[in-house]
Design an enzyme around this catalytic site. Sequence first.
Site, PDB file in Angstrom:
ATOM      1  N   THR A  16       0.818  -1.218   0.000  1.00  0.00           N
ATOM      2  CA  THR A  16       0.000   0.000   0.000  1.00  0.00           C
ATOM      3  C   THR A  16       0.846   1.261   0.000  1.00  0.00           C
ATOM      4  OG1 THR A  16      -1.851  -1.078   1.074  1.00  0.00           O
ATOM      5  CG2 THR A  16      -1.689   1.291   1.398  1.00  0.00           C
ATOM      6  N   SER A  74       0.433  -9.912  -0.477  1.00  0.00           N
ATOM      7  CA  SER A  74      -0.253 -11.212  -0.508  1.00  0.00           C
ATOM      8  C   SER A  74       0.395 -12.119  -1.547  1.00  0.00           C
ATOM      9  CB  SER A  74      -1.732 -11.043  -0.868  1.00  0.00           C
ATOM     10  OG  SER A  74      -2.326 -10.180   0.047  1.00  0.00           O
ATOM     11  N   THR A 104       1.724  -4.477   4.231  1.00  0.00           N
ATOM     12  CA  THR A 104       1.559  -4.837   5.643  1.00  0.00           C
ATOM     13  C   THR A 104       0.985  -6.244   5.836  1.00  0.00           C
ATOM     14  OG1 THR A 104      -0.642  -3.842   5.737  1.00  0.00           O
ATOM     15  CG2 THR A 104       1.233  -2.435   6.347  1.00  0.00           C
ATOM     16  N   ASP A 105       0.279  -6.757   4.821  1.00  0.00           N
ATOM     17  CA  ASP A 105      -0.445  -8.014   5.038  1.00  0.00           C
ATOM     18  C   ASP A 105       0.466  -9.176   5.430  1.00  0.00           C
ATOM     19  OD1 ASP A 105      -2.798  -6.756   4.558  1.00  0.00           O
ATOM     20  OD2 ASP A 105      -3.029  -7.455   2.498  1.00  0.00           O
ATOM     21  N   THR A 180       3.388  -9.464  14.878  1.00  0.00           N
ATOM     22  CA  THR A 180       2.200 -10.016  14.245  1.00  0.00           C
ATOM     23  C   THR A 180       1.308  -8.862  13.803  1.00  0.00           C
ATOM     24  OG1 THR A 180       0.504 -11.707  14.535  1.00  0.00           O
ATOM     25  CG2 THR A 180       0.841 -10.264  16.394  1.00  0.00           C
ATOM     26  N   THR A 290      -0.265 -21.714  20.275  1.00  0.00           N
ATOM     27  CA  THR A 290      -1.604 -21.328  20.713  1.00  0.00           C
ATOM     28  C   THR A 290      -2.246 -20.415  19.673  1.00  0.00           C
ATOM     29  OG1 THR A 290      -2.916 -20.191  22.386  1.00  0.00           O
ATOM     30  CG2 THR A 290      -0.650 -19.418  22.106  1.00  0.00           C
ATOM     31  N   GLN A 291      -3.547 -20.594  19.476  1.00  0.00           N
ATOM     32  CA  GLN A 291      -4.244 -19.676  18.582  1.00  0.00           C
ATOM     33  C   GLN A 291      -4.648 -18.408  19.330  1.00  0.00           C
ATOM     34  OE1 GLN A 291      -8.651 -21.383  18.255  1.00  0.00           O
ATOM     35  NE2 GLN A 291      -7.229 -22.794  17.340  1.00  0.00           N
TER      36      GLN A 291
HETATM   37  N1  ASP Z   1      -2.539  -5.481   0.570  1.00  0.00           N
HETATM   38  C1  ASP Z   1      -1.471  -4.605   1.001  1.00  0.00           C
HETATM   39  C2  ASP Z   1      -0.196  -5.424   1.022  1.00  0.00           C
HETATM   40  O1  ASP Z   1       0.030  -6.145   1.942  1.00  0.00           O
HETATM   41  C3  ASP Z   1      -1.793  -4.038   2.337  1.00  0.00           C
HETATM   42  C4  ASP Z   1      -0.805  -3.026   2.865  1.00  0.00           C
HETATM   43  O2  ASP Z   1       0.298  -2.866   2.379  1.00  0.00           O
HETATM   44  O3  ASP Z   1      -1.163  -2.374   3.874  1.00  0.00           O
HETATM   45  O4  ASP Z   1       0.564  -5.357   0.092  1.00  0.00           O
END
Ligand code: ASP
Length: 496
Positions: A16, A74, A104-105, A180, A290-291
């Site tokens: 992002t 992703s 961030t993902d 996390t 642990t979850q």
């Molecule tokens: N979908 C984006 C990624 O992980 C989300 C982000 O960067 O905040 O590339």
Amino acid sequence: MTRGEQGVLVIYTGGTIGSLPEDPLDPLSPLVPKNLDEVMSRLPNYDAGNKRITLAGGWVRLRTHSWDTPVDSSNMTFADWQRLATLIEANYDSYEGFVVLHGTDTLAYTASALAFMLDNLCKPVVLTGSQRPIAETRSDAVQNFVTAIEIAAAKTLGGVVVPEVCVFFRDHLLRGCRTTKLSASAYGAFASPNYPYFGQAGEHIRILETLLRPGSDRPLRVRGDLDPNIASLDIFPGMSTALLRNILKTRDLKGLVLQAFGIGNAPTTPDFLDAIASAVEDGKVILDITQCRSGEVELGLYEVSAGLLARGVISGLDLTSEAALTKLAFVLGQDPDTSRAADMLQINLKGEQSKSIFNIHFSGANITGESTRSVTLDQTAAIVEGDRYDPAKLQRALLRIMGIVTSDGKKGALDLRAFLDFPEATAETAVDTPHFLGESRKDYDPESGPENVFFEIDEAARQFISGSSTHNLTVVSLAGPLWMAKANIALVTSAT
Ligand code: ASP
């Protein structure tokens, strides 16, 4: 080299932070990652001609490297993690620190994987990204990016050098392999549930040096092999065991992260436990975490997890799910022997867990009176950077004798005594020796399956186990011949 000259390498992978709407005329069209020049052009006080940024403490040389095709995180793969690690290695001597701009993902996975792959690190590798694109007015990107550069350039700016893979986001600096993603939308998106933040950025950047791992003075080494034959399963109440069996039957699967309840608990139905047992017998590693969002697995504390332990499931202690998965891929990539890998997984490698468990294994034996097994503690972690057994750090020692049945398989008494480093022990030996580990009197009933006996043996371990010597376990049966499938001593130490 003069002040500001070594500088920071900014590696842009996408996410992002560098994304803009696909259709410039439609702000609501999906965000797609743009090129790095667009990102750099939004960085305040960045002189693109001279490639340097002016910060409160002075100027810092910046060089950039971009993925040919920046990606949404992703789409990150193991190959991308390997590429990042080798890029850092190739540029290691030319820069004082590295900033990785990342979506961030999956940022916490990349941070964890890099922490495991980069051995002997002594420079900062800071990952960051943002929740809103840098081109937006109310974006969090500039604060994250600029602070990450300041942390990476601590040597030039006279700050504390963080010799770790870390994540900076909003106002916290976190250990990479403890991080996390906690919120899909909050600007404070990341947390380190089981380890304190080691930096805070407000008006000033404050680093808590005592929480850092010491930098290495050995040359950086990339351990890039990762085994992709792994899976992760979040169990849920009422889950069909067929689902578990199908996952465990996946072709070439070598390891599974079992995201269990509470402190590592799972169903105790024979069907569930059988599925686990046959996978372990087949040579698969099952790592129990642990979850819950924070806390630690304590296998064997409740009946509902003793069965897992007895069937060879190993404890992931307080690993995050991101660290557990990447550590499994990493460890299996380093050592394809799954029983050695299982031992290595329980040892702290890069500060990813608060404890290490060192195992001394004694293989199965008929106990017709008395039976002795001798082994040496296998310092498995010696093949990678990680904790070594240090008796001064011992917190708890457990002897676990598992899979005990009468040797004729019929109902009967399982009366046994265990001794450490005392091969001359017999049924007549007095139990007031420090070598005596404990006595158990149980009744074996074939209906309820093999028995397990656990003894706390802290004192004997402190006295006799040094980490390098060979040890004997002598089990004396008082009531009649027995069979035990396996026994081990688990030495739990605080991690460094
Ligand atoms: N979908 C984006 C990624 O992980 C989300 C982000 O960067 O905040 O590339």
